[in-house]
Design a protein around this motif. Structure first.
Motif, PDB file in Angstrom:
ATOM      1  N   ASP A   1       0.823  -1.208   0.000  1.00  0.00           N
ATOM      2  CA  ASP A   1       0.000   0.000   0.000  1.00  0.00           C
ATOM      3  C   ASP A   1       0.861   1.263   0.000  1.00  0.00           C
ATOM      4  O   ASP A   1       0.571   2.228  -0.722  1.00  0.00           O
ATOM      5  CB  ASP A   1      -0.918  -0.014   1.223  1.00  0.00           C
ATOM      6  CG  ASP A   1      -1.807   1.224   1.286  1.00  0.00           C
ATOM      7  OD1 ASP A   1      -2.626   1.406   0.376  1.00  0.00           O
ATOM      8  OD2 ASP A   1      -1.660   2.002   2.240  1.00  0.00           O
ATOM      9  N   VAL A   2       1.932   1.275   0.791  1.00  0.00           N
ATOM     10  CA  VAL A   2       2.800   2.454   0.883  1.00  0.00           C
ATOM     11  C   VAL A   2       3.475   2.738  -0.458  1.00  0.00           C
ATOM     12  O   VAL A   2       3.602   3.895  -0.870  1.00  0.00           O
ATOM     13  CB  VAL A   2       3.857   2.250   1.990  1.00  0.00           C
ATOM     14  CG1 VAL A   2       4.954   3.305   1.892  1.00  0.00           C
ATOM     15  CG2 VAL A   2       3.199   2.308   3.357  1.00  0.00           C
ATOM     16  N   LEU A   3       3.901   1.692  -1.159  1.00  0.00           N
ATOM     17  CA  LEU A   3       4.605   1.877  -2.429  1.00  0.00           C
ATOM     18  C   LEU A   3       3.721   2.510  -3.499  1.00  0.00           C
ATOM     19  O   LEU A   3       4.235   3.012  -4.505  1.00  0.00           O
ATOM     20  CB  LEU A   3       5.143   0.531  -2.929  1.00  0.00           C
ATOM     21  CG  LEU A   3       6.300  -0.071  -2.127  1.00  0.00           C
ATOM     22  CD1 LEU A   3       6.641  -1.462  -2.629  1.00  0.00           C
ATOM     23  CD2 LEU A   3       7.531   0.835  -2.185  1.00  0.00           C
TER      24      LEU A   3
ATOM     25  N   PRO B   1      17.668   7.864  -5.015  1.00  0.00           N
ATOM     26  CA  PRO B   1      18.034   6.455  -5.237  1.00  0.00           C
ATOM     27  C   PRO B   1      16.983   5.522  -4.635  1.00  0.00           C
ATOM     28  O   PRO B   1      16.419   5.805  -3.570  1.00  0.00           O
ATOM     29  CB  PRO B   1      19.379   6.316  -4.518  1.00  0.00           C
ATOM     30  CG  PRO B   1      19.903   7.714  -4.399  1.00  0.00           C
ATOM     31  CD  PRO B   1      18.696   8.599  -4.271  1.00  0.00           C
ATOM     32  N   TRP B   2      16.741   4.407  -5.311  1.00  0.00           N
ATOM     33  CA  TRP B   2      15.727   3.464  -4.849  1.00  0.00           C
ATOM     34  C   TRP B   2      16.012   2.920  -3.454  1.00  0.00           C
ATOM     35  O   TRP B   2      15.077   2.789  -2.645  1.00  0.00           O
ATOM     36  CB  TRP B   2      15.573   2.333  -5.857  1.00  0.00           C
ATOM     37  CG  TRP B   2      14.665   1.236  -5.402  1.00  0.00           C
ATOM     38  CD1 TRP B   2      14.978  -0.071  -5.210  1.00  0.00           C
ATOM     39  CD2 TRP B   2      13.278   1.349  -5.062  1.00  0.00           C
ATOM     40  NE1 TRP B   2      13.897  -0.775  -4.773  1.00  0.00           N
ATOM     41  CE2 TRP B   2      12.832   0.066  -4.672  1.00  0.00           C
ATOM     42  CE3 TRP B   2      12.379   2.415  -5.042  1.00  0.00           C
ATOM     43  CZ2 TRP B   2      11.533  -0.178  -4.282  1.00  0.00           C
ATOM     44  CZ3 TRP B   2      11.076   2.177  -4.643  1.00  0.00           C
ATOM     45  CH2 TRP B   2      10.666   0.891  -4.266  1.00  0.00           C
ATOM     46  N   PRO B   3      17.274   2.596  -3.092  1.00  0.00           N
ATOM     47  CA  PRO B   3      17.512   2.134  -1.710  1.00  0.00           C
ATOM     48  C   PRO B   3      17.103   3.154  -0.655  1.00  0.00           C
ATOM     49  O   PRO B   3      16.598   2.785   0.408  1.00  0.00           O
ATOM     50  CB  PRO B   3      19.026   1.878  -1.689  1.00  0.00           C
ATOM     51  CG  PRO B   3      19.385   1.591  -3.103  1.00  0.00           C
ATOM     52  CD  PRO B   3      18.488   2.470  -3.912  1.00  0.00           C
ATOM     53  N   VAL B   4      17.299   4.442  -0.947  1.00  0.00           N
ATOM     54  CA  VAL B   4      16.898   5.486   0.001  1.00  0.00           C
ATOM     55  C   VAL B   4      15.374   5.548   0.102  1.00  0.00           C
ATOM     56  O   VAL B   4      14.809   5.660   1.196  1.00  0.00           O
ATOM     57  CB  VAL B   4      17.461   6.853  -0.440  1.00  0.00           C
ATOM     58  CG1 VAL B   4      16.937   7.964   0.474  1.00  0.00           C
ATOM     59  CG2 VAL B   4      18.982   6.831  -0.414  1.00  0.00           C
ATOM     60  N   ILE B   5      14.697   5.487  -1.032  1.00  0.00           N
ATOM     61  CA  ILE B   5      13.234   5.502  -1.029  1.00  0.00           C
ATOM     62  C   ILE B   5      12.693   4.294  -0.266  1.00  0.00           C
ATOM     63  O   ILE B   5      11.753   4.415   0.524  1.00  0.00           O
ATOM     64  CB  ILE B   5      12.700   5.503  -2.476  1.00  0.00           C
ATOM     65  CG1 ILE B   5      13.142   6.773  -3.205  1.00  0.00           C
ATOM     66  CG2 ILE B   5      11.176   5.387  -2.489  1.00  0.00           C
ATOM     67  CD1 ILE B   5      12.771   6.783  -4.667  1.00  0.00           C
ATOM     68  N   ARG B   6      13.307   3.153  -0.491  1.00  0.00           N
ATOM     69  CA  ARG B   6      12.826   1.920   0.116  1.00  0.00           C
ATOM     70  C   ARG B   6      12.972   1.927   1.624  1.00  0.00           C
ATOM     71  O   ARG B   6      12.050   1.527   2.348  1.00  0.00           O
ATOM     72  CB  ARG B   6      13.595   0.738  -0.495  1.00  0.00           C
ATOM     73  CG  ARG B   6      13.178  -0.626   0.029  1.00  0.00           C
ATOM     74  CD  ARG B   6      14.042  -1.695  -0.632  1.00  0.00           C
ATOM     75  NE  ARG B   6      15.458  -1.455  -0.342  1.00  0.00           N
ATOM     76  CZ  ARG B   6      16.460  -1.980  -1.035  1.00  0.00           C
ATOM     77  NH1 ARG B   6      16.205  -2.754  -2.081  1.00  0.00           N
ATOM     78  NH2 ARG B   6      17.714  -1.735  -0.708  1.00  0.00           N
TER      79      ARG B   6
ATOM     80  N   ALA C   1       9.663   4.183   2.600  1.00  0.00           N
ATOM     81  CA  ALA C   1       8.674   3.096   2.539  1.00  0.00           C
ATOM     82  C   ALA C   1       8.683   2.229   3.798  1.00  0.00           C
ATOM     83  O   ALA C   1       7.673   2.103   4.486  1.00  0.00           O
ATOM     84  CB  ALA C   1       8.927   2.242   1.297  1.00  0.00           C
ATOM     85  N   LEU C   2       9.836   1.640   4.117  1.00  0.00           N
ATOM     86  CA  LEU C   2       9.887   0.689   5.228  1.00  0.00           C
ATOM     87  C   LEU C   2       9.576   1.349   6.572  1.00  0.00           C
ATOM     88  O   LEU C   2       8.963   0.722   7.434  1.00  0.00           O
ATOM     89  CB  LEU C   2      11.261   0.015   5.278  1.00  0.00           C
ATOM     90  CG  LEU C   2      11.537  -1.016   4.179  1.00  0.00           C
ATOM     91  CD1 LEU C   2      12.952  -1.560   4.286  1.00  0.00           C
ATOM     92  CD2 LEU C   2      10.529  -2.171   4.261  1.00  0.00           C
ATOM     93  N   ARG C   3       9.973   2.605   6.746  1.00  0.00           N
ATOM     94  CA  ARG C   3       9.692   3.283   8.020  1.00  0.00           C
ATOM     95  C   ARG C   3       8.191   3.446   8.249  1.00  0.00           C
ATOM     96  O   ARG C   3       7.737   3.520   9.393  1.00  0.00           O
ATOM     97  CB  ARG C   3      10.378   4.646   8.056  1.00  0.00           C
ATOM     98  CG  ARG C   3      11.889   4.565   8.223  1.00  0.00           C
ATOM     99  CD  ARG C   3      12.524   5.941   8.244  1.00  0.00           C
ATOM    100  NE  ARG C   3      12.099   6.699   9.402  1.00  0.00           N
ATOM    101  CZ  ARG C   3      12.470   7.961   9.637  1.00  0.00           C
ATOM    102  NH1 ARG C   3      13.252   8.574   8.766  1.00  0.00           N
ATOM    103  NH2 ARG C   3      12.051   8.590  10.704  1.00  0.00           N
ATOM    104  N   ASN C   4       7.429   3.518   7.170  1.00  0.00           N
ATOM    105  CA  ASN C   4       5.981   3.703   7.296  1.00  0.00           C
ATOM    106  C   ASN C   4       5.245   2.425   7.666  1.00  0.00           C
ATOM    107  O   ASN C   4       4.052   2.486   7.982  1.00  0.00           O
ATOM    108  CB  ASN C   4       5.413   4.264   5.991  1.00  0.00           C
ATOM    109  CG  ASN C   4       5.663   5.746   5.837  1.00  0.00           C
ATOM    110  OD1 ASN C   4       4.934   6.570   6.365  1.00  0.00           O
ATOM    111  ND2 ASN C   4       6.723   6.081   5.135  1.00  0.00           N
ATOM    112  N   VAL C   5       5.918   1.282   7.584  1.00  0.00           N
ATOM    113  CA  VAL C   5       5.242   0.022   7.923  1.00  0.00           C
ATOM    114  C   VAL C   5       5.639  -0.462   9.317  1.00  0.00           C
ATOM    115  O   VAL C   5       5.118  -1.485   9.781  1.00  0.00           O
ATOM    116  CB  VAL C   5       5.554  -1.089   6.890  1.00  0.00           C
ATOM    117  CG1 VAL C   5       5.228  -0.617   5.491  1.00  0.00           C
ATOM    118  CG2 VAL C   5       6.999  -1.534   6.973  1.00  0.00           C
TER     119      VAL C   5
END
Length: 222
Positions: free
Chosen positions: A123-125, A139-144, A148-152
């Motif tokens: 859902d976050v993505l 960069p994708w690793p920073v976004i991830r 993203a991961l912090r929101n879950v």
């Protein structure tokens, strides 16, 4: 001859042993469940969602005593095949003795953590701030990791807290199966011998342990 121990000392000792198992089981559930759910969400393939669904179904549906028996049989089979002692089958010790009971306690929690991580991250993505971050060229690793991961993490912590009650419900069975001298095993023995005051103390200690662990999870939210 049984050693006479004051009730307060016995309760504190058994609570400490059970708390150690519960802490380890929650850590195992988080360390395996979060990467499993995240991997399924990030691959964006149907096989990932199917894998998470299967793991969740098995983890929630398989009774703790059946999972304990399976691990016990697997341990014996490896010992006979390789002639090595893999894990202690029962008993107390702050070492390899904790592995199998902690894995059994972590089973249902791990399945729920994997499922909620997969659903929340999927859902976050799809949210606008992720699209904006990608459009800015981050960069994708920073976004991830940072977006993203912090929101879950909060849904995962909620899942750990809610699944803790099921771990406590399975605790007497797991401790009895592996002869771990914690609150669960002592509670069953006290009920069998009809020691009502000790039963009351142990039940209250389980409730207190549940509240303390939930308080710890609450403190992690910020």
């Amino acid at each position: 001859n049984k050693q006479v121990v004051p009730a307060g000392e016995l309760v504190l000792c058994t609570v400490g042993r059970s708390a150690g198992l519960l802490f380890l089981s929650l850590a195992v559930a988080a360390m395996i469940g979060i990467p499993l759910g995240a991997a399924a969400a990030l691959t964006r393939r149907r096989i990932g969602s199917t894998l998470v669904l299967v793991v969740s179904f098995l983890g929630i549906s398989v009774p703790s005593f059946l999972l304990a028996m399976f691990l016990w049989i697997a341990n014996i089979a490896v010992h006979r095949a390789l002639q090595i002692q893999v894990l202690p089958s029962a008993g107390f010790g702050w070492d390899a003795h904790m592995v199998m009971p902690a894995l059994v306690l972590a089973g249902g929690t791990l399945a729920q953590v994997a499922q909620i991580t997969y659903v929340s991250l999927t859902d976050v993505l799809q949210q606008d701030h992720i699209r904006t971050a990608r459009a800015k060229g981050l960069p994708w690793p920073v976004i991830r990791t940072r977006h993203a991961l912090r929101n879950v993490l909060i849904p995962v912590l909620n899942t750990l807290g809610s699944s803790l009650r099921f771990s406590l419900a399975s605790l007497p069975v797991v401790e009895y199966f592996f002869q771990w001298p914690g609150v669960g095993l002592t509670l069953l023995e006290a009920i069998g011998e009809g020691v009502s005051p000790l039963v009351t103390d142990l039940v209250l200690s389980l409730g207190t342990l549940f509240l303390l662990l939930n308080l710890l999870i609450e403190l992690l939210y910020p």
